[in-house]
Motif scaffolding. Structure first.
Motif, mmCIF file in Angstrom:
data_model
loop_
_atom_site.group_PDB
_atom_site.id
_atom_site.type_symbol
_atom_site.label_atom_id
_atom_site.label_comp_id
_atom_site.label_asym_id
_atom_site.label_seq_id
_atom_site.Cartn_x
_atom_site.Cartn_y
_atom_site.Cartn_z
ATOM 1 N N ALA A 130 -52.575 -6.904 -39.168
ATOM 2 C CA ALA A 130 -53.427 -6.467 -40.287
ATOM 3 C C ALA A 130 -54.575 -5.558 -39.835
ATOM 4 C CB ALA A 130 -54.008 -7.690 -41.009
ATOM 5 N N CYS A 131 -55.067 -5.774 -38.609
ATOM 6 C CA CYS A 131 -56.318 -5.110 -38.198
ATOM 7 C C CYS A 131 -56.197 -4.352 -36.889
ATOM 8 C CB CYS A 131 -57.438 -6.146 -38.030
ATOM 9 S SG CYS A 131 -57.540 -7.358 -39.340
ATOM 10 N N GLY A 132 -55.055 -4.430 -36.215
ATOM 11 C CA GLY A 132 -54.937 -3.783 -34.900
ATOM 12 C C GLY A 132 -55.925 -4.415 -33.937
ATOM 13 N N GLU A 133 -56.684 -3.549 -33.241
ATOM 14 C CA GLU A 133 -57.615 -4.066 -32.224
ATOM 15 C C GLU A 133 -59.035 -4.197 -32.756
ATOM 16 O OE1 GLU A 133 -56.901 -2.145 -28.431
ATOM 17 O OE2 GLU A 133 -55.125 -3.448 -28.568
ATOM 18 N N LEU A 134 -59.184 -4.060 -34.060
ATOM 19 C CA LEU A 134 -60.528 -4.095 -34.646
ATOM 20 C C LEU A 134 -61.230 -5.426 -34.383
ATOM 21 C CD1 LEU A 134 -62.475 -2.488 -36.513
ATOM 22 C CD2 LEU A 134 -61.342 -3.605 -38.451
ATOM 23 N N GLU A 135 -62.446 -5.334 -33.861
ATOM 24 C CA GLU A 135 -63.246 -6.534 -33.605
ATOM 25 C C GLU A 135 -64.692 -6.222 -33.999
ATOM 26 O OE1 GLU A 135 -64.520 -7.824 -29.526
ATOM 27 O OE2 GLU A 135 -63.313 -9.598 -29.937
ATOM 28 N N PRO A 136 -65.390 -7.192 -34.600
ATOM 29 C CA PRO A 136 -66.785 -6.928 -34.952
ATOM 30 C C PRO A 136 -67.617 -6.646 -33.692
ATOM 31 C CG PRO A 136 -66.007 -8.983 -35.940
ATOM 32 C CD PRO A 136 -64.959 -8.545 -34.975
ATOM 33 N N HIS A 137 -68.625 -5.748 -33.830
ATOM 34 C CA HIS A 137 -69.550 -5.537 -32.713
ATOM 35 C C HIS A 137 -70.500 -6.724 -32.606
ATOM 36 C CE1 HIS A 137 -68.361 -1.298 -33.703
ATOM 37 N NE2 HIS A 137 -68.134 -1.347 -32.402
ATOM 38 N N ILE A 138 -70.972 -7.179 -33.764
ATOM 39 C CA ILE A 138 -71.862 -8.346 -33.796
ATOM 40 C C ILE A 138 -71.386 -9.293 -34.901
ATOM 41 C CG2 ILE A 138 -74.231 -9.176 -34.230
ATOM 42 C CD1 ILE A 138 -74.436 -7.417 -31.909
ATOM 43 N N THR A 139 -71.309 -10.574 -34.576
ATOM 44 C CA THR A 139 -70.998 -11.596 -35.572
ATOM 45 C C THR A 139 -72.190 -12.534 -35.673
ATOM 46 O OG1 THR A 139 -68.637 -11.457 -35.127
ATOM 47 C CG2 THR A 139 -69.416 -13.491 -36.166
ATOM 48 N N VAL A 140 -72.824 -12.533 -36.844
ATOM 49 C CA VAL A 140 -73.949 -13.431 -37.083
ATOM 50 C C VAL A 140 -73.367 -14.737 -37.606
ATOM 51 C CG1 VAL A 140 -75.996 -13.825 -38.505
ATOM 52 C CG2 VAL A 140 -75.525 -11.525 -37.605
ATOM 53 N N TYR A 141 -73.559 -15.808 -36.845
ATOM 54 C CA TYR A 141 -73.060 -17.116 -37.289
ATOM 55 C C TYR A 141 -74.252 -17.984 -37.677
ATOM 56 C CZ TYR A 141 -71.449 -21.899 -37.165
ATOM 57 O OH TYR A 141 -71.215 -23.202 -37.504
ATOM 58 N N LEU A 142 -74.318 -18.348 -38.955
ATOM 59 C CA LEU A 142 -75.418 -19.175 -39.454
ATOM 60 C C LEU A 142 -74.987 -20.627 -39.402
ATOM 61 C CD1 LEU A 142 -76.600 -16.964 -42.440
ATOM 62 C CD2 LEU A 142 -77.559 -17.111 -40.139
ATOM 63 N N ASP A 143 -75.636 -21.363 -38.537
ATOM 64 C CA ASP A 143 -75.218 -22.752 -38.314
ATOM 65 C C ASP A 143 -76.071 -23.721 -39.127
ATOM 66 O OD1 ASP A 143 -73.557 -24.636 -36.931
ATOM 67 O OD2 ASP A 143 -75.351 -25.220 -35.806
ATOM 68 N N ILE A 144 -75.384 -24.613 -39.830
ATOM 69 C CA ILE A 144 -76.086 -25.620 -40.647
ATOM 70 C C ILE A 144 -75.314 -26.927 -40.536
ATOM 71 C CG2 ILE A 144 -74.808 -25.057 -42.782
ATOM 72 C CD1 ILE A 144 -78.466 -25.550 -43.060
ATOM 73 N N ASP A 145 -76.023 -28.075 -40.580
ATOM 74 C CA ASP A 145 -75.264 -29.318 -40.496
ATOM 75 C C ASP A 145 -74.471 -29.516 -41.788
ATOM 76 O OD1 ASP A 145 -76.637 -31.657 -42.172
ATOM 77 O OD2 ASP A 145 -78.168 -30.309 -41.396
ATOM 78 N N LEU A 146 -73.349 -30.215 -41.653
ATOM 79 C CA LEU A 146 -72.364 -30.291 -42.742
ATOM 80 C C LEU A 146 -72.921 -30.845 -44.035
ATOM 81 C CD1 LEU A 146 -69.009 -31.536 -41.276
ATOM 82 C CD2 LEU A 146 -69.644 -29.277 -42.132
ATOM 83 N N GLU A 147 -73.669 -31.945 -43.924
ATOM 84 C CA GLU A 147 -74.143 -32.612 -45.139
ATOM 85 C C GLU A 147 -75.064 -31.684 -45.935
ATOM 86 O OE1 GLU A 147 -73.777 -34.084 -42.214
ATOM 87 O OE2 GLU A 147 -72.150 -35.428 -42.811
ATOM 88 N N THR A 148 -76.028 -31.057 -45.245
ATOM 89 C CA THR A 148 -76.947 -30.133 -45.935
ATOM 90 C C THR A 148 -76.167 -28.994 -46.571
ATOM 91 O OG1 THR A 148 -78.477 -30.597 -44.126
ATOM 92 C CG2 THR A 148 -79.074 -28.787 -45.596
ATOM 93 N N GLY A 149 -75.247 -28.411 -45.814
ATOM 94 C CA GLY A 149 -74.491 -27.252 -46.294
ATOM 95 C C GLY A 149 -73.631 -27.579 -47.498
ATOM 96 N N LEU A 150 -72.877 -28.691 -47.410
ATOM 97 C CA LEU A 150 -71.977 -29.032 -48.523
ATOM 98 C C LEU A 150 -72.772 -29.393 -49.775
ATOM 99 C CD1 LEU A 150 -69.038 -30.937 -46.816
ATOM 100 C CD2 LEU A 150 -68.939 -28.735 -47.986
ATOM 101 N N ALA A 151 -73.903 -30.075 -49.580
ATOM 102 C CA ALA A 151 -74.744 -30.413 -50.744
ATOM 103 C C ALA A 151 -75.235 -29.134 -51.417
ATOM 104 C CB ALA A 151 -75.922 -31.279 -50.304
ATOM 105 N N ARG A 152 -75.679 -28.144 -50.615
ATOM 106 C CA ARG A 152 -76.132 -26.857 -51.171
ATOM 107 C C ARG A 152 -75.002 -26.163 -51.924
ATOM 108 N NH1 ARG A 152 -78.737 -23.135 -46.489
ATOM 109 N NH2 ARG A 152 -80.508 -24.380 -45.838
#
Ligand code: TMP
Length: 223
Positions: A130-152
């Motif tokens: 689908a994408c060939g060799e395409l890869e993001p230059h930067i990936t911002v990963y926002l980390d949150i604990d599961l309970e807080t995230g799912l409740a939100r």
């Protein structure tokens, strides 16, 4: 008259996170900041991002489609992505834009590869198609604990009467596998992953996102 800043080869930025991490809000803040700084930006999303992708998104996220087979689900995510790559992402990068995408193949690695146990190898085979060799230059990963995230996320779904809940409705074990897989991936792809604690205020998180992205802009910019 202000000139638009062109980025050599474009800059491909992706946002990742589990449910309720505040990812889309932060992506919007980054897009606004990039535009204010004079960059030309293409904003997109997965699944979706194109007219055809939006039709695929409806199938994928509609709570009524609880019978969707795991492999069919995997292929639909990549069908949406192939269209997005061809129609938005590659042309945007070619024009020297910052292309900012809400989720990309890392989501498939963690949700289908790990969450559904389909395996990273299968996911990466489809990525190559689908994408060939395409890869993001930067990936911002926002980390949150599961309970807080799912409740939100559940609160947001209720407030907006969203019917896009098929994925949010998975078991807690599923979401646990997804978060563990994100952290594992972030550790293995340090060259592009920027892990940001999403439990801070919106302004704190936005400042951390900007600090993660700014160096990459400076190194590629030519006016
Ligand atoms: P979002 O609008 O919260 O980002 O919702 C998209 C949902 O789709 C989210 O639950 C994650 C899921 N997803 C996958 O399972 N695989 C994928 O490849 C992508 C892009 C999203």
């Amino acid at each position: 008259m202000s000139t638009t800043k062109v980025l050599r080869g474009g800059l491909f930025l992706t946002f990742e996170g589990t449910e309720g991490s505040g990812k889309t809000t932060q992506l919007e803040r980054l897009v606004a900041r990039l535009e204010a700084e004079g960059y030309s930006v293409a904003r997109t999303v997965e699944p979706g991002g194109t007219e055809i992708g939006r039709q695929i998104r409806r199938i994928l996220l509609d709570a009524k489609n609880s019978g969707l087979d795991a492999t069919a689900e995997l292929l639909l995510y990549f069908a949406s992505r192939a269209q997005n790559v061809a129609e938005v992402i590659r042309p945007g990068l070619g024009a020297g834009r910052a292309v900012v995408c809400d989720r990309f193949t890392d989501s498939t690695l963690v949700y289908q590869g790990a969450g559904r146990n389909l395996g990273a190898e299968t996911v990466m085979q489809l990525h190559a198609i689908a994408c060939g060799e395409l890869e993001p230059h930067i990936t911002v990963y926002l980390d949150i604990d599961l309970e807080t995230g799912l409740a939100r996320a559940r609160e947001r779904n209720r407030a907006t009467a969203s019917d896009e809940t098929r994925m949010d409705d998975q078991t807690i074990d599923f979401h646990r596998r997804v978060r563990a897989a994100y952290l594992d991936l972030a550790a293995r792809a340090r060259h592009r992953f920027r892990v940001i604690d999403a439990s801070g205020t919106m302004d704190e998180v936005a400042a951390a996102v900007w600090s993660a992205v700014e160096p990459a802009l400076e190194s590629r910019q030519h006016v």
